[in-house]
Scaffold this motif. Structure first.
Motif, PDB file in Angstrom:
ATOM      1  N   ILE A   1       0.855  -1.188   0.000  1.00  0.00           N
ATOM      2  CA  ILE A   1       0.000   0.000   0.000  1.00  0.00           C
ATOM      3  C   ILE A   1       0.885   1.230   0.000  1.00  0.00           C
ATOM      4  O   ILE A   1       1.724   1.407   0.881  1.00  0.00           O
ATOM      5  N   ARG A   2       0.686   2.062  -0.999  1.00  0.00           N
ATOM      6  CA  ARG A   2       1.470   3.284  -1.124  1.00  0.00           C
ATOM      7  C   ARG A   2       0.583   4.480  -0.836  1.00  0.00           C
ATOM      8  O   ARG A   2      -0.570   4.504  -1.218  1.00  0.00           O
ATOM      9  N   GLY A   3       1.156   5.477  -0.214  1.00  0.00           N
ATOM     10  CA  GLY A   3       0.422   6.692   0.091  1.00  0.00           C
ATOM     11  C   GLY A   3       0.258   7.550  -1.152  1.00  0.00           C
ATOM     12  O   GLY A   3       0.935   7.381  -2.172  1.00  0.00           O
TER      13      GLY A   3
ATOM     14  N   GLN B   1       1.030  10.649  -1.649  1.00  0.00           N
ATOM     15  CA  GLN B   1       2.220  11.441  -1.979  1.00  0.00           C
ATOM     16  C   GLN B   1       3.238  10.600  -2.744  1.00  0.00           C
ATOM     17  O   GLN B   1       3.848  11.081  -3.690  1.00  0.00           O
ATOM     18  N   LEU B   2       3.431   9.351  -2.338  1.00  0.00           N
ATOM     19  CA  LEU B   2       4.380   8.482  -3.027  1.00  0.00           C
ATOM     20  C   LEU B   2       3.903   8.185  -4.447  1.00  0.00           C
ATOM     21  O   LEU B   2       4.702   8.175  -5.386  1.00  0.00           O
ATOM     22  N   ILE B   3       2.608   7.969  -4.610  1.00  0.00           N
ATOM     23  CA  ILE B   3       2.056   7.720  -5.945  1.00  0.00           C
ATOM     24  C   ILE B   3       2.283   8.936  -6.839  1.00  0.00           C
ATOM     25  O   ILE B   3       2.717   8.806  -7.988  1.00  0.00           O
ATOM     26  N   ILE B   4       2.034  10.119  -6.320  1.00  0.00           N
ATOM     27  CA  ILE B   4       2.242  11.347  -7.102  1.00  0.00           C
ATOM     28  C   ILE B   4       3.719  11.489  -7.462  1.00  0.00           C
ATOM     29  O   ILE B   4       4.057  11.852  -8.594  1.00  0.00           O
ATOM     30  N   GLN B   5       4.606  11.179  -6.522  1.00  0.00           N
ATOM     31  CA  GLN B   5       6.042  11.260  -6.806  1.00  0.00           C
ATOM     32  C   GLN B   5       6.447  10.278  -7.898  1.00  0.00           C
ATOM     33  O   GLN B   5       7.224  10.623  -8.796  1.00  0.00           O
ATOM     34  N   LEU B   6       5.901   9.061  -7.846  1.00  0.00           N
ATOM     35  CA  LEU B   6       6.220   8.075  -8.882  1.00  0.00           C
ATOM     36  C   LEU B   6       5.677   8.517 -10.241  1.00  0.00           C
ATOM     37  O   LEU B   6       6.355   8.352 -11.262  1.00  0.00           O
ATOM     38  N   LEU B   7       4.475   9.073 -10.262  1.00  0.00           N
ATOM     39  CA  LEU B   7       3.915   9.557 -11.526  1.00  0.00           C
ATOM     40  C   LEU B   7       4.763  10.687 -12.103  1.00  0.00           C
ATOM     41  O   LEU B   7       5.029  10.724 -13.319  1.00  0.00           O
ATOM     42  N   GLU B   8       5.203  11.607 -11.256  1.00  0.00           N
ATOM     43  CA  GLU B   8       6.047  12.706 -11.721  1.00  0.00           C
ATOM     44  C   GLU B   8       7.400  12.189 -12.208  1.00  0.00           C
ATOM     45  O   GLU B   8       7.928  12.665 -13.216  1.00  0.00           O
ATOM     46  N   LYS B   9       7.955  11.209 -11.503  1.00  0.00           N
ATOM     47  CA  LYS B   9       9.237  10.645 -11.892  1.00  0.00           C
ATOM     48  C   LYS B   9       9.123   9.947 -13.247  1.00  0.00           C
ATOM     49  O   LYS B   9      10.018  10.047 -14.086  1.00  0.00           O
ATOM     50  N   TYR B  10       8.004   9.246 -13.450  1.00  0.00           N
ATOM     51  CA  TYR B  10       7.797   8.592 -14.742  1.00  0.00           C
ATOM     52  C   TYR B  10       7.654   9.631 -15.860  1.00  0.00           C
ATOM     53  O   TYR B  10       8.229   9.463 -16.937  1.00  0.00           O
ATOM     54  N   GLU B  11       6.904  10.694 -15.601  1.00  0.00           N
ATOM     55  CA  GLU B  11       6.727  11.735 -16.620  1.00  0.00           C
ATOM     56  C   GLU B  11       8.060  12.337 -17.043  1.00  0.00           C
ATOM     57  O   GLU B  11       8.269  12.640 -18.209  1.00  0.00           O
ATOM     58  N   SER B  12       8.964  12.525 -16.074  1.00  0.00           N
ATOM     59  CA  SER B  12      10.250  13.136 -16.400  1.00  0.00           C
ATOM     60  C   SER B  12      11.208  12.159 -17.079  1.00  0.00           C
ATOM     61  O   SER B  12      12.148  12.580 -17.749  1.00  0.00           O
ATOM     62  N   SER B  13      10.987  10.847 -16.930  1.00  0.00           N
ATOM     63  CA  SER B  13      11.929   9.878 -17.495  1.00  0.00           C
ATOM     64  C   SER B  13      11.315   8.994 -18.573  1.00  0.00           C
ATOM     65  O   SER B  13      11.979   8.058 -19.024  1.00  0.00           O
ATOM     66  N   LYS B  14      10.095   9.268 -19.017  1.00  0.00           N
ATOM     67  CA  LYS B  14       9.458   8.351 -19.963  1.00  0.00           C
ATOM     68  C   LYS B  14      10.096   8.395 -21.349  1.00  0.00           C
ATOM     69  O   LYS B  14       9.903   7.473 -22.131  1.00  0.00           O
ATOM     70  N   ALA B  15      10.885   9.422 -21.665  1.00  0.00           N
ATOM     71  CA  ALA B  15      11.579   9.453 -22.947  1.00  0.00           C
ATOM     72  C   ALA B  15      12.751   8.462 -22.956  1.00  0.00           C
ATOM     73  O   ALA B  15      13.131   7.962 -24.014  1.00  0.00           O
ATOM     74  N   GLN B  16      13.314   8.161 -21.795  1.00  0.00           N
ATOM     75  CA  GLN B  16      14.476   7.280 -21.719  1.00  0.00           C
ATOM     76  C   GLN B  16      14.127   5.836 -21.366  1.00  0.00           C
ATOM     77  O   GLN B  16      14.918   4.929 -21.607  1.00  0.00           O
ATOM     78  N   ILE B  17      12.958   5.602 -20.746  1.00  0.00           N
ATOM     79  CA  ILE B  17      12.640   4.272 -20.227  1.00  0.00           C
ATOM     80  C   ILE B  17      11.186   3.935 -20.538  1.00  0.00           C
ATOM     81  O   ILE B  17      10.320   4.818 -20.553  1.00  0.00           O
ATOM     82  N   SER B  18      10.927   2.674 -20.774  1.00  0.00           N
ATOM     83  CA  SER B  18       9.547   2.257 -21.047  1.00  0.00           C
ATOM     84  C   SER B  18       8.766   2.151 -19.740  1.00  0.00           C
ATOM     85  O   SER B  18       9.342   2.032 -18.653  1.00  0.00           O
ATOM     86  N   LEU B  19       7.462   2.150 -19.868  1.00  0.00           N
ATOM     87  CA  LEU B  19       6.609   2.055 -18.690  1.00  0.00           C
ATOM     88  C   LEU B  19       6.813   0.719 -17.984  1.00  0.00           C
ATOM     89  O   LEU B  19       6.872   0.659 -16.749  1.00  0.00           O
ATOM     90  N   VAL B  20       6.964  -0.340 -18.758  1.00  0.00           N
ATOM     91  CA  VAL B  20       7.142  -1.669 -18.168  1.00  0.00           C
ATOM     92  C   VAL B  20       8.445  -1.721 -17.374  1.00  0.00           C
ATOM     93  O   VAL B  20       8.478  -2.232 -16.243  1.00  0.00           O
ATOM     94  N   GLN B  21       9.513  -1.165 -17.938  1.00  0.00           N
ATOM     95  CA  GLN B  21      10.792  -1.177 -17.234  1.00  0.00           C
ATOM     96  C   GLN B  21      10.729  -0.291 -15.992  1.00  0.00           C
ATOM     97  O   GLN B  21      11.265  -0.627 -14.946  1.00  0.00           O
ATOM     98  N   PHE B  22      10.068   0.856 -16.101  1.00  0.00           N
ATOM     99  CA  PHE B  22       9.912   1.746 -14.957  1.00  0.00           C
ATOM    100  C   PHE B  22       9.183   1.026 -13.826  1.00  0.00           C
ATOM    101  O   PHE B  22       9.575   1.104 -12.661  1.00  0.00           O
ATOM    102  N   CYS B  23       8.117   0.309 -14.166  1.00  0.00           N
ATOM    103  CA  CYS B  23       7.349  -0.426 -13.154  1.00  0.00           C
ATOM    104  C   CYS B  23       8.194  -1.528 -12.502  1.00  0.00           C
ATOM    105  O   CYS B  23       8.120  -1.733 -11.292  1.00  0.00           O
TER     106      CYS B  23
END
Length: 119
Positions: free
Chosen positions: A14-16, A18-40
């Motif tokens: 269970i993630r809070g 704030q952590l979910i928002i941080q992960l979403l923001e981190k993915y948005e900033s790095s999605k050009a370099q990494i796939s969603l599957v690899q990020f997950c």
């Protein structure tokens, strides 16, 4: 006798919010370099769960602005000061000036002067 392979259940994490928002923001900033599957995989999040978070973000469930309310920059109009009562008495003690608008007991005046002196 045959051995059956038993599937182990995935541990629930269970993630809070704030952590979910941080992960979403981190993915948005790095999605050009990494796939969603690899990020997950890197962050140990099931891809289905991450897609659900993305949908919730589009629907406005995960707002970044938190609990603050946006205020409009309208000028503030201050109320006019009420008519002041006439001064009944004025006491000067060094830099301190006390204006009394009604009768007060001498003990009250003495306590003000004692506070001024630090007693």
């Amino acid at each position: 006798m045959e051995q059956q392979k038993i599937k182990t259940r995935r541990a629930i994490c269970i993630r809070g919010k704030q952590l979910i928002i941080q992960l979403l923001e981190k993915y948005e900033s790095s999605k050009a370099q990494i796939s969603l599957v690899q990020f997950c995989k890197d962050h140990d999040v099931p891809t289905g769960t991450f897609y659900t978070w993305l949908r919730y973000q589009r629907e406005g469930k995960y707002k970044v602005n938190g609990r603050f309310i946006a205020l409009s920059p309208e000028p503030v109009s201050l109320p006019e000061p009420a008519m002041s009562l006439p001064v009944f008495a004025s006491i000067n003690s060094g830099e301190l000036t006390v204006q009394l608008h009604q009768y007060v007991a001498p003990e009250y005046i003495q306590s003000l002067l004692d506070k001024r002196r630090g007693l």
